[in-house]
Design a protein around this motif. Structure first.
Motif, PDB file in Angstrom:
ATOM      1  N   VAL A 185      53.916  45.999  54.689  1.00 52.33           N
ATOM      2  CA  VAL A 185      53.351  44.651  54.586  1.00 52.33           C
ATOM      3  C   VAL A 185      51.909  44.732  55.062  1.00 52.33           C
ATOM      4  O   VAL A 185      51.643  45.179  56.179  1.00 52.33           O
ATOM      5  CB  VAL A 185      54.135  43.644  55.443  1.00 52.33           C
ATOM      6  N   GLU A 186      50.984  44.320  54.208  1.00 55.69           N
ATOM      7  CA  GLU A 186      49.553  44.363  54.540  1.00 55.69           C
ATOM      8  C   GLU A 186      49.006  42.945  54.621  1.00 55.69           C
ATOM      9  O   GLU A 186      49.318  42.094  53.778  1.00 55.69           O
ATOM     10  CB  GLU A 186      48.780  45.143  53.471  1.00 55.69           C
ATOM     11  N   ASN A 187      48.179  42.718  55.626  1.00 53.82           N
ATOM     12  CA  ASN A 187      47.477  41.447  55.770  1.00 53.82           C
ATOM     13  C   ASN A 187      46.016  41.664  55.371  1.00 53.82           C
ATOM     14  O   ASN A 187      45.233  42.195  56.145  1.00 53.82           O
ATOM     15  CB  ASN A 187      47.567  40.948  57.212  1.00 53.82           C
ATOM     16  N   PRO A 188      45.623  41.260  54.159  1.00 54.49           N
ATOM     17  CA  PRO A 188      44.258  41.520  53.689  1.00 54.49           C
ATOM     18  C   PRO A 188      43.244  40.479  54.159  1.00 54.49           C
ATOM     19  O   PRO A 188      42.057  40.580  53.828  1.00 54.49           O
ATOM     20  CB  PRO A 188      44.416  41.469  52.170  1.00 54.49           C
ATOM     21  N   SER A 189      43.694  39.488  54.928  1.00 55.99           N
ATOM     22  CA  SER A 189      42.817  38.395  55.327  1.00 55.99           C
ATOM     23  C   SER A 189      42.358  38.563  56.772  1.00 55.99           C
ATOM     24  O   SER A 189      42.767  39.492  57.471  1.00 55.99           O
ATOM     25  CB  SER A 189      43.552  37.064  55.172  1.00 55.99           C
ATOM     26  N   LEU A 207      56.125  49.964  44.289  1.00 52.01           N
ATOM     27  CA  LEU A 207      55.925  48.681  43.635  1.00 52.01           C
ATOM     28  C   LEU A 207      55.184  47.742  44.577  1.00 52.01           C
ATOM     29  O   LEU A 207      55.304  47.856  45.799  1.00 52.01           O
ATOM     30  CB  LEU A 207      57.262  48.072  43.227  1.00 52.01           C
ATOM     31  N   LEU A 208      54.455  46.798  43.993  1.00 51.93           N
ATOM     32  CA  LEU A 208      53.580  45.918  44.767  1.00 51.93           C
ATOM     33  C   LEU A 208      53.762  44.463  44.354  1.00 51.93           C
ATOM     34  O   LEU A 208      53.791  44.151  43.162  1.00 51.93           O
ATOM     35  CB  LEU A 208      52.117  46.321  44.549  1.00 51.93           C
ATOM     36  N   LEU A 209      53.846  43.595  45.363  1.00 53.20           N
ATOM     37  CA  LEU A 209      53.773  42.154  45.162  1.00 53.20           C
ATOM     38  C   LEU A 209      52.665  41.610  46.053  1.00 53.20           C
ATOM     39  O   LEU A 209      52.611  41.928  47.248  1.00 53.20           O
ATOM     40  CB  LEU A 209      55.099  41.485  45.535  1.00 53.20           C
ATOM     41  N   SER A 210      51.781  40.809  45.480  1.00 52.52           N
ATOM     42  CA  SER A 210      50.722  40.132  46.235  1.00 52.52           C
ATOM     43  C   SER A 210      50.842  38.632  46.021  1.00 52.52           C
ATOM     44  O   SER A 210      51.585  38.166  45.142  1.00 52.52           O
ATOM     45  CB  SER A 210      49.345  40.622  45.788  1.00 52.52           C
ATOM     46  N   GLN A 211      50.107  37.887  46.823  1.00 51.21           N
ATOM     47  CA  GLN A 211      50.167  36.430  46.699  1.00 51.21           C
ATOM     48  C   GLN A 211      49.752  35.986  45.303  1.00 51.21           C
ATOM     49  O   GLN A 211      48.945  36.636  44.631  1.00 51.21           O
ATOM     50  CB  GLN A 211      49.281  35.763  47.767  1.00 51.21           C
ATOM     51  N   MET A 225      60.941  26.224  51.537  1.00 50.23           N
ATOM     52  CA  MET A 225      61.319  27.575  51.131  1.00 50.23           C
ATOM     53  C   MET A 225      62.829  27.741  51.287  1.00 50.23           C
ATOM     54  O   MET A 225      63.392  27.386  52.324  1.00 50.23           O
ATOM     55  CB  MET A 225      60.583  28.644  51.944  1.00 50.23           C
ATOM     56  N   THR A 226      63.475  28.267  50.260  1.00 52.13           N
ATOM     57  CA  THR A 226      64.915  28.443  50.297  1.00 52.13           C
ATOM     58  C   THR A 226      65.285  29.774  50.951  1.00 52.13           C
ATOM     59  O   THR A 226      64.428  30.584  51.295  1.00 52.13           O
ATOM     60  CB  THR A 226      65.500  28.372  48.885  1.00 52.13           C
ATOM     61  N   GLN A 227      66.569  29.974  51.121  1.00 52.42           N
ATOM     62  CA  GLN A 227      67.116  31.122  51.847  1.00 52.42           C
ATOM     63  C   GLN A 227      66.518  32.447  51.374  1.00 52.42           C
ATOM     64  O   GLN A 227      66.384  32.697  50.183  1.00 52.42           O
ATOM     65  CB  GLN A 227      68.635  31.162  51.675  1.00 52.42           C
ATOM     66  N   HIS A 228      66.155  33.280  52.341  1.00 52.73           N
ATOM     67  CA  HIS A 228      65.676  34.652  52.123  1.00 52.73           C
ATOM     68  C   HIS A 228      64.311  34.752  51.437  1.00 52.73           C
ATOM     69  O   HIS A 228      63.858  35.855  51.110  1.00 52.73           O
ATOM     70  CB  HIS A 228      66.694  35.476  51.337  1.00 52.73           C
ATOM     71  N   GLY A 229      63.639  33.638  51.205  1.00 55.95           N
ATOM     72  CA  GLY A 229      62.286  33.717  50.680  1.00 55.95           C
ATOM     73  C   GLY A 229      62.214  33.948  49.185  1.00 55.95           C
ATOM     74  O   GLY A 229      63.183  33.792  48.452  1.00 55.95           O
ATOM     75  N   PHE A 230      61.035  34.365  48.717  1.00 50.65           N
ATOM     76  CA  PHE A 230      60.747  34.395  47.282  1.00 50.65           C
ATOM     77  C   PHE A 230      60.598  35.784  46.678  1.00 50.65           C
ATOM     78  O   PHE A 230      60.570  35.925  45.453  1.00 50.65           O
ATOM     79  CB  PHE A 230      59.475  33.599  46.984  1.00 50.65           C
ATOM     80  N   ALA A 231      60.470  36.832  47.483  1.00 46.93           N
ATOM     81  CA  ALA A 231      60.172  38.157  46.907  1.00 46.93           C
ATOM     82  C   ALA A 231      61.234  38.606  45.923  1.00 46.93           C
ATOM     83  O   ALA A 231      60.930  39.253  44.916  1.00 46.93           O
ATOM     84  CB  ALA A 231      60.008  39.196  48.021  1.00 46.93           C
ATOM     85  N   ARG A 232      62.478  38.278  46.185  1.00 51.60           N
ATOM     86  CA  ARG A 232      63.573  38.721  45.317  1.00 51.60           C
ATOM     87  C   ARG A 232      63.489  38.115  43.920  1.00 51.60           C
ATOM     88  O   ARG A 232      64.158  38.599  43.001  1.00 51.60           O
ATOM     89  CB  ARG A 232      64.911  38.379  45.965  1.00 51.60           C
ATOM     90  N   ASP A 233      62.687  37.050  43.763  1.00 51.32           N
ATOM     91  CA  ASP A 233      62.553  36.374  42.468  1.00 51.32           C
ATOM     92  C   ASP A 233      61.141  36.475  41.906  1.00 51.32           C
ATOM     93  O   ASP A 233      60.721  35.629  41.115  1.00 51.32           O
ATOM     94  CB  ASP A 233      62.961  34.908  42.606  1.00 51.32           C
ATOM     95  N   PHE A 263      49.739  32.359  52.945  1.00 49.67           N
ATOM     96  CA  PHE A 263      49.146  33.600  53.437  1.00 49.67           C
ATOM     97  C   PHE A 263      48.871  34.535  52.260  1.00 49.67           C
ATOM     98  O   PHE A 263      49.680  34.634  51.327  1.00 49.67           O
ATOM     99  CB  PHE A 263      50.088  34.317  54.413  1.00 49.67           C
ATOM    100  N   ASN A 264      47.752  35.226  52.339  1.00 49.71           N
ATOM    101  CA  ASN A 264      47.524  36.349  51.439  1.00 49.71           C
ATOM    102  C   ASN A 264      48.283  37.556  51.994  1.00 49.71           C
ATOM    103  O   ASN A 264      48.339  37.763  53.214  1.00 49.71           O
ATOM    104  CB  ASN A 264      46.040  36.672  51.348  1.00 49.71           C
ATOM    105  N   PHE A 265      48.849  38.360  51.105  1.00 48.31           N
ATOM    106  CA  PHE A 265      49.634  39.517  51.553  1.00 48.31           C
ATOM    107  C   PHE A 265      49.734  40.538  50.438  1.00 48.31           C
ATOM    108  O   PHE A 265      49.557  40.227  49.248  1.00 48.31           O
ATOM    109  CB  PHE A 265      51.054  39.087  51.965  1.00 48.31           C
ATOM    110  N   ASN A 266      50.037  41.756  50.820  1.00 54.72           N
ATOM    111  CA  ASN A 266      50.479  42.806  49.907  1.00 54.72           C
ATOM    112  C   ASN A 266      51.795  43.340  50.454  1.00 54.72           C
ATOM    113  O   ASN A 266      51.863  43.765  51.614  1.00 54.72           O
ATOM    114  CB  ASN A 266      49.472  43.955  49.818  1.00 54.72           C
ATOM    115  N   LEU A 267      52.838  43.294  49.643  1.00 49.60           N
ATOM    116  CA  LEU A 267      54.140  43.854  50.001  1.00 49.60           C
ATOM    117  C   LEU A 267      54.402  45.046  49.082  1.00 49.60           C
ATOM    118  O   LEU A 267      54.573  44.873  47.874  1.00 49.60           O
ATOM    119  CB  LEU A 267      55.242  42.804  49.848  1.00 49.60           C
TER     120      LEU A 267
END
Length: 290
Positions: free
Chosen positions: A126-130, A91-95, A68-76, A105-109
């Motif tokens: 940040v939600e952990n649905p698992s 707005l929502l991002l999920s796995q 994983m590169t700097q700052h993670g993937f959500a920004r992209d 990990f499964n997640f909802n951001l």
């Protein structure tokens, strides 16, 4: 592009990355950095599920190595609109397949933007649905034009922190952090900006979770922005060096870059957040424009 508007402010948010890209006041001057790639190609990215850089851009979790590169993937990633009004949007991002290849990990951001008069509130959930424990970091990276509306030069601007105090500063040994060797940064008086401040990367303050407000203002006019943080353990102040970049970022963080002596195991990561199954984590900040 999503537009939010009230009688004082006009805001643009990009569904790609859930990124704040513009905040304009009545005089049509933009407070937000406009992503000139000659200096920095982003406006205000969201940092998830890591803040900063991992040692060797990788980590180990349950015996498997992930890149994983700097700052993670959500920004992209493309977020989806969950709810929208004239003055607010969620707005929502999920796995998905791309995220699971980097982060198992499964997640909802959820990212919520809402206007209140001269203030823009940003809230993260940040939600952990698992059923399994979830490990993550979270951060924001808003950039602000300096100078604002052509008023003065970079060195005419300053940052004031409330409460006034001498703060524990976590040094960076780029691209890693060194929390074992803290220093001190005096914010009993305003910090005048100059590019040399950032020759060792960001200034990282340990806020110890206390409510803190940082104000970016100048000596030439009455315009500026205040960023209020609630229970953010860290805040970074950054402008790229040695570039003479006409902006500064003030970044609330719920996490930190890997220390120089990191083991590489996600369970051991410094300042990692732990979220039990079917639980949620809330964080955020408020921007006041004047």
């Amino acid at each position: 592009m999503i537009t939010l508007r009230n009688q004082y402010l006009s805001v643009l948010v990009n569904e790609f990355g859930a990124e704040l890209t513009s905040v304009k006041a009545e005089d049509d001057a933009d407070y937000i950095w406009q992503a000139d790639p000659a200096y920095w190609k982003r406006h205000a990215p969201i940092l998830f599920p890591i803040v900063g850089r991992l040692k060797d851009n990788q980590y180990v979790y349950q015996g498997k190595t992930y890149q994983m590169t700097q700052h993670g993937f959500a920004r992209d990633q493309q977020f989806q609109i969950v709810d929208q009004t004239e003055t607010a949007v969620t707005l929502l991002l999920s796995q998905n397949a791309a995220t699971l290849a980097k982060y198992p990990f499964n997640f909802n951001l959820r990212v919520h933007f809402e206007l209140h008069a001269h203030e823009l509130a940003i809230r993260f959930t940040v939600e952990n649905p698992s059923d399994q424990l979830m490990l993550f970091s979270l951060g924001a990276h808003p950039g602000f034009n300096v100078p604002f509306a052509g008023a003065g030069n970079f060195t005419d601007y300053f940052i004031r922190v409330a409460p006034k105090a001498k703060y524990r500063k976590i040094p960076l040994k780029p691209p890693y952090s060194d929390p074992a060797d803290p220093q001190e940064l005096d914010f009993t008086k305003p910090l005048s900006l100059n590019h040399e401040l950032f020759k060792n990367d960001a200034l990282v303050l340990d806020l110890e979770g206390q409510q803190t407000t940082l104000m970016l203002a100048n000596t030439q006019n009455d315009h500026g922005v205040a960023i209020s943080l609630t229970k953010a353990p860290y805040v970074g102040i950054w402008s790229p060096y040695p570039k003479q970049a006409p902006f500064v970022c003030i970044e609330p963080w719920w996490g930190l870059a890997d220390p120089i002596n990191a083991t590489g195991h996600l369970e051991d990561k410094f300042a990692i957040n732990r979220l039990s199954g079917h639980q949620s984590f809330e964080a955020g900040y408020q921007l006041s424009f004047f």
